[in-house]
Write a protein that holds these residues in place. Sequence first.
Motif, PDB file in Angstrom:
ATOM      1  N   HIS A 220     -22.984  -5.136   7.163  1.00 44.09           N
ATOM      2  CA  HIS A 220     -21.819  -7.012   6.839  1.00 44.09           C
ATOM      3  C   HIS A 220     -22.045  -6.798   8.773  1.00 44.09           C
ATOM      4  N   GLU A 272     -24.676 -12.289  -8.204  1.00 47.61           N
ATOM      5  CA  GLU A 272     -24.754 -12.456  -7.085  1.00 47.61           C
ATOM      6  C   GLU A 272     -25.128 -13.675  -6.596  1.00 47.61           C
ATOM      7  N   ARG A 273     -24.712 -14.445  -5.332  1.00 52.90           N
ATOM      8  CA  ARG A 273     -25.343 -16.048  -5.205  1.00 52.90           C
ATOM      9  C   ARG A 273     -25.991 -15.198  -4.110  1.00 52.90           C
ATOM     10  N   GLU A 275     -26.134 -16.919  -0.820  1.00 50.05           N
ATOM     11  CA  GLU A 275     -25.018 -16.982  -0.300  1.00 50.05           C
ATOM     12  C   GLU A 275     -24.435 -16.497   0.632  1.00 50.05           C
ATOM     13  N   THR A 276     -23.638 -15.759  -0.308  1.00 53.64           N
ATOM     14  CA  THR A 276     -22.912 -14.808  -0.829  1.00 53.64           C
ATOM     15  C   THR A 276     -23.323 -13.042  -0.752  1.00 53.64           C
ATOM     16  N   LEU A 277     -24.672 -12.889  -1.287  1.00 53.67           N
ATOM     17  CA  LEU A 277     -25.309 -11.709  -0.569  1.00 53.67           C
ATOM     18  C   LEU A 277     -25.091 -11.764   0.314  1.00 53.67           C
ATOM     19  N   PHE A 279     -24.489 -13.119   3.527  1.00 56.30           N
ATOM     20  CA  PHE A 279     -23.092 -13.646   4.409  1.00 56.30           C
ATOM     21  C   PHE A 279     -21.926 -11.697   4.503  1.00 56.30           C
ATOM     22  N   ARG A 280     -22.447 -10.877   2.727  1.00 63.98           N
ATOM     23  CA  ARG A 280     -22.244  -9.456   2.894  1.00 63.98           C
ATOM     24  C   ARG A 280     -22.971  -9.058   3.679  1.00 63.98           C
TER      25      ARG A 280
END
Length: 317
Positions: A220, A272-273, A275-277, A279-280
């Motif tokens: 992350h 999972e989007r 964008e979210t992926l 960031f993660r």
Amino acid sequence: MEYRSDPGGLACPVQHSRPNVVEKLVEYRCAHYAAHSEAATYITNTPARVQFRFSNPILCELRSGTKVMRIGGANPFEVRPGDAVFVPAGLEIDVDLDSASFLQPVECDCVEIEASRFESILGRLNERAEGRGRDGTFGINWSAFAVLRGPEARSLDLPALMRLFRMERDVFMDHRIDARIEDTLLGLLQARAHDLLLVVANAPDNGIHAAIRLIRESLHRHVSVDELARVACMSVSSLHRNFQRQFGTTPARLANDYRVAEAKKSLRESDERTETLAFRLGFSDASHFSRTFRKMTGESPLEYRKSRRHKPGNPVW
């Protein structure tokens, strides 16, 4: 037989009634996907010379024609139908396709293998060796390639693996492909143990394992080489030397390998989007994630997800 297009490459060829004739005078890449792996058939019917690198190890077999290869600056060698070539990640591959023609195209099957598959196999080999009191552990020589001909190449049975990739997906097919890949890798390592395997003397953990754990646990965020060196209790230069010797790559590239492997799993198995992926997995934004993913796989995250998801109506375990 008409092949579907591969969104990550050029349009695939349409083969007509004349054998070995391809419609257009360009190189084509026809991709085949499973849940955890992929393969491709390359067809070239005009003379060319190309240079490229893969971000994962590859195993190829020439189906028709001839070509001359040079890998990692080594001496060039000729490849004929039935010959198999293994190339680790990152080595430059120079291919002379001067013999390709409209009537006699050069056709090659290629399977891309995630390095984690080798780690899994070596882990089990080392457990068995430890149980027998062996003084040392196995590692992969990531700077070595291998050319297999005749019985050695046939023992890998890559055509059987490619037939599985080309078959319709069902609830069992991905498991059959995984099992066949593992059997192929075991055959490769057994046939070329003297080239591809290293035996490392048993010694206390030199700190590299601690650095690897930190990378795996910190996908992350970006972990600096200074932090990795502190955890490993060694200088930055020693850290780089040990990573190159044991993994054939740099800490930063290995971290991205782990990130992309995790991204592939999420893209295949979840909604999972991106964008979210992104960031993660520690990327600054979705664009940075997409650029890195495309550089390492040849496809955008959306293209990868679309091509790997199971078709509606297919049972999934």
